[in-house]
Write an enzyme that holds these catalytic residues in place. Sequence first.
Site, PDB file in Angstrom:
ATOM      1  NE  ARG A 179      -3.478   0.220   2.750  1.00 17.24           N
ATOM      2  CZ  ARG A 179      -4.032   0.458   3.940  1.00 17.24           C
ATOM      3  NH1 ARG A 179      -4.071  -0.513   4.857  1.00 17.24           N
ATOM      4  NH2 ARG A 179      -4.521   1.640   4.225  1.00 17.24           N
ATOM      5  CB  CYS A 238      -1.098   3.978   9.894  1.00 22.16           C
ATOM      6  SG  CYS A 238      -2.439   4.492  10.977  1.00 22.16           S
TER       7      CYS A 238
END
Length: 284
Positions: A179, A238
């Site tokens: 990601r 995050c």
Amino acid sequence: MAREDVFVSTDWLAERLNAPDVIVVDGSWYLPAHGRDPHAEFAERRIPGAVHFDIDAVKDTGSDLPHMLPRPEAFAAAVGAMGIGDGMRIVVYDGLGLFSAPRVRWTFRTLGAKDVVILEGGFPKWESEGRPIEHGPPRARSNRSFTARLDHSAVASAEDVAKALANGTQVVDARPADRFRGEAPEPRAGVRSGHMPGARNVPATALIANGSLKDPAAIAAAFTEAGVDLDKPLITSCGSGVTAAILSTALESIGKPGRALYDGSWAEWGASDRPLATGPAKTA
């Protein structure tokens, strides 16, 4: 701080389950991929006397971003109603061992709680050791007074992160590597794939083994190998501010606390028109 300032053992908690100044908080929260329901699990089985703290319920209701830090007055009312008051030692655990508990601890500490620790190994370790489990309706608790004060220095905004990247302050992203590189789609609609230009990547999973943090040497190595200078300030980030708290907790446990946590994280940055990079982190 050292690891013993951040975590308590199952032995420690078992000896103090009925102490009036200790309260146990089930801070379980799961990603859709986990396929688990924290509310149902809490209703079915929990550490005796525990209360449930839901980051999707006690949040900034004025924000469209997921589980953003709640306003101090709302937080004080919510946790006071749970029976959490000033002067108590708060012990947080979650159902994966170490996943959402660091975010819950960060929330409490950022909003004024002085003494908040995480149960080492979480509920899986407690259960595997044959410790007592409570079933049925949770026990009633009297309202307590909680004094909430926001520590602004612990929270980074998107503007703070942009300035940090511009001036060379480190930003460390806890998302999985695919990601971060932009090779895997983001789980939230309307969020671009990639990372903030200049950010480093230390996946939170690289710091955990068997539901607990790895040893200090392994933690330090994971950051160093990612190009992070542990002696310089950094901001953790995050997907939505949950696993960033694992990074912050790991740094704190080795005496290298981060400067702040980016609450909006990639859910905010990736949905905006702010700069974006793909591929591995740039080392230069």
